[in-house]
Design an enzyme around this catalytic site. Structure first.
Site, short mmCIF file in Angstrom:
data_model
loop_
_atom_site.label_atom_id
_atom_site.label_comp_id
_atom_site.label_asym_id
_atom_site.label_seq_id
_atom_site.Cartn_x
_atom_site.Cartn_y
_atom_site.Cartn_z
N CYS A 22 0.90 -1.19 -0.04
CA CYS A 22 0.02 0.01 0.04
C CYS A 22 0.81 1.02 0.08
CB CYS A 22 -1.06 -0.06 1.22
SG CYS A 22 -2.26 -1.27 0.98
N HIS A 61 -3.34 7.02 1.96
CA HIS A 61 -3.66 5.81 1.48
C HIS A 61 -5.17 5.50 2.00
CE1 HIS A 61 -4.01 1.76 0.33
NE2 HIS A 61 -3.98 1.24 1.52
N ASN A 106 -9.93 -0.38 -0.85
CA ASN A 106 -8.57 -0.29 -0.76
C ASN A 106 -8.00 -0.74 -2.33
OD1 ASN A 106 -5.81 -0.71 -0.26
ND2 ASN A 106 -6.14 -1.48 1.62
O1 UT7 Z 1 -4.04 -0.82 3.56
C1 UT7 Z 1 -3.56 -1.24 4.68
C2 UT7 Z 1 -4.14 -2.63 4.76
N1 UT7 Z 1 -5.39 -2.67 5.74
C3 UT7 Z 1 -6.05 -1.64 6.44
O2 UT7 Z 1 -5.37 -0.69 6.75
C4 UT7 Z 1 -7.17 -2.28 7.29
C5 UT7 Z 1 -7.18 -1.95 8.67
N2 UT7 Z 1 -8.12 -2.38 9.37
C6 UT7 Z 1 -9.41 -2.09 9.33
O3 UT7 Z 1 -9.71 -1.51 8.43
C7 UT7 Z 1 -10.38 -2.67 10.42
O4 UT7 Z 1 -9.71 -3.24 11.18
C8 UT7 Z 1 -11.47 -3.63 9.73
C9 UT7 Z 1 -12.51 -2.97 8.86
C10 UT7 Z 1 -10.61 -4.76 8.87
C11 UT7 Z 1 -12.41 -4.33 10.85
O5 UT7 Z 1 -12.93 -3.33 11.56
P1 UT7 Z 1 -12.79 -3.36 13.27
O6 UT7 Z 1 -13.47 -2.42 13.59
O7 UT7 Z 1 -11.36 -3.38 13.58
O8 UT7 Z 1 -13.58 -4.71 13.38
P2 UT7 Z 1 -13.18 -6.02 14.36
O9 UT7 Z 1 -11.99 -6.47 13.72
O10 UT7 Z 1 -12.99 -5.42 15.86
O11 UT7 Z 1 -14.27 -6.88 14.08
C12 UT7 Z 1 -15.65 -6.55 14.74
C13 UT7 Z 1 -16.53 -7.81 14.78
C14 UT7 Z 1 -15.71 -9.06 14.78
O12 UT7 Z 1 -16.72 -9.87 15.40
P3 UT7 Z 1 -16.78 -10.36 17.09
O13 UT7 Z 1 -15.54 -11.13 17.24
O14 UT7 Z 1 -16.62 -8.92 17.60
O15 UT7 Z 1 -17.79 -11.25 17.44
C15 UT7 Z 1 -15.56 -9.49 13.30
O16 UT7 Z 1 -15.65 -11.07 13.18
O17 UT7 Z 1 -16.98 -7.74 13.29
C16 UT7 Z 1 -16.74 -9.20 12.52
N3 UT7 Z 1 -16.39 -8.93 11.16
C17 UT7 Z 1 -17.54 -8.94 10.29
N4 UT7 Z 1 -18.65 -8.72 10.29
C18 UT7 Z 1 -19.69 -8.63 9.45
C19 UT7 Z 1 -15.16 -8.72 10.73
N5 UT7 Z 1 -15.42 -8.80 9.50
C20 UT7 Z 1 -16.70 -8.46 9.06
C21 UT7 Z 1 -17.77 -8.38 7.89
N6 UT7 Z 1 -18.69 -8.35 8.25
N7 UT7 Z 1 -16.96 -8.32 6.60
#
Ligand code: UT7
Length: 339
Positions: A119, A261, A291
């Protein structure tokens, strides 16, 4: 620069800009038909509404050639003797994809190679391609950031499948003086391999070549610890931007626009807030593209161009991604004519 102004040091300047995204659009609702996710979750956690996705058979070079041709055209088709392709999704593991791009653009005789900084690839690419030009190794360079991320993302993994899209963006880089419209620099670049496992593809390289087991275990797909990458990304981009501004003797109020980014609208908001930059000065198009890795910054630059930014405006670019790698750079907005 007027008469009597000191002539700046030789530097690299942006002279053209072009982009390409596949025609096919996949919405959050489309993904929710096959994945345990929802439009509401994706929008609220990422800001993403849709992404462009390459049709089967379309490769990174196809998008890169389209973006490169558009950038060359916007610079009035100058001669170019270096092609640098920032990508983490080359057409094939070997050879590099840049020579294919160069040949298809009719630029075959110059140097052509890939840069893989995920990225951060476009910012790293600006340093590499700009360095070739400002040092005199090349007269003029074409830098393309292109990725077909949907080929390396596991369609069955909701943690990553909803985040990425495909695209390409390119700039033509020529020689100029510091302070000129389009001038690139200074830079702040960095990395931390100790945290490389936070975002990686486990198999398919020399450590663990692809075989039946790696495919059965889906280890040819991207794995990400999203929460930790999120934390690292916000902190990393803020620190990098602050370090760059301090080194340049500038304040955040000297920055006209922030082009960070485009990974997640919440990350963009957190970075902008922590830097103290007003919301209307931040570029956000993650809602439309998701992304797109190395294409994300040039796609955002193209949006800024369409909004009518004035030549000479000071733009702060910052990126963060796999490696871990990060980078920030200041750019004077080039005179690209009417959008
Ligand atoms: O370019 C560099 C590369 N990438 C990034 O910069 C991405 C960086 N990370 C992020 O953007 C965020 O961390 C995410 C969008 C990936 C996740 O958001 P979050 O607010 O950190 O959510 P989380 O990981 O705390 O997940 C919350 C819940 C989890 O369920 P439990 O364990 O709380 O029951 C996940 O399993 O949301 C669940 N979850 C989803 N639910 C519905 C994770 N992905 C999904 C999904 N749909 N697609």
């Amino acid at each position: 620069m007027g008469a009597g102004d000191p002539v700046g040091r030789m530097t690299a300047v942006i002279q053209g800009l072009g982009t390409s995204v596949p025609a096919q659009v996949v919405t959050n609702d489309d993904l929710a038909r096959t994945l345990d996710t929802s439009d509401a979750w994706i929008r609220s956690r990422t800001g993403i509404v849709q992404r462009h996705v390459a049709e089967p058979g379309v490769a990174t070079s196809d998008l890169a050639v389209e973006a490169g041709a558009a950038a060359l055209k916007s610079a009035d088709n100058p001669e170019v003797d270096a092609v640098v392709l920032a990508t983490m999704t080359p057409d094939r593991p070997c050879p590099a994809t840049a020579p294919t791009v160069a040949t298809r653009l009719g630029l075959a005789s110059g140097m052509a190679f890939d840069v893989n900084a995920a990225c951060s690839g476009f910012v790293y690419g600006l340093a590499v391609a700009g360095g070739l030009v400002s040092s005199g190794v090349a007269e003029r360079a074409l830098l393309v950031g292109a990725d077909v991320m949907t080929r390396v993302v596991d369609p069955a993994d909701r943690n990553t499948a909803v985040l990425f899209g495909d695209g390409a963006g390119a700039v033509v880089i020529g020689r100029g003086n510091e302070g000129d419209d389009g001038a690139i620099g200074p830079f702040d670049l960095g990395g931390n391999g100790e945290l490389g496992d936070l975002l990686h593809i486990p198999a398919g390289g020399s450590r663990r070549p692809a075989d039946e087991d790696t495919v059965a275990e889906r280890d040819h797909f991207l794995r990400m610890d999203g929460k930790e990458v999120y934390r690292q990304a916000v902190a990393g981009m803020v620190v990098s931007c602050a370090r760059l501004l301090a080194a340049a003797g500038l304040d955040i109020d000297d920055v006209d626009h922030l082009v960070a980014h485009q990974a997640n609208a919440r990350i963009l908001a957190a970075v902008g807030d922590r830097l103290g930059l007003a919301e209307q000065r931040r570029v956000c198009n993650v809602d439309r593209y998701g992304n797109t890795t190395a294409a994300s910054i040039p796609l955002a630059l193209a949006d800024l161009h369409r909004q009518g930014v004035r030549p000479g405006a000071r733009i702060l670019l910052t990126a963060f991604g796999a490696g871990l790698s990060w980078g920030s750079v200041l750019v004077r907005w080039p005179d690209l004519g009417r959008p």
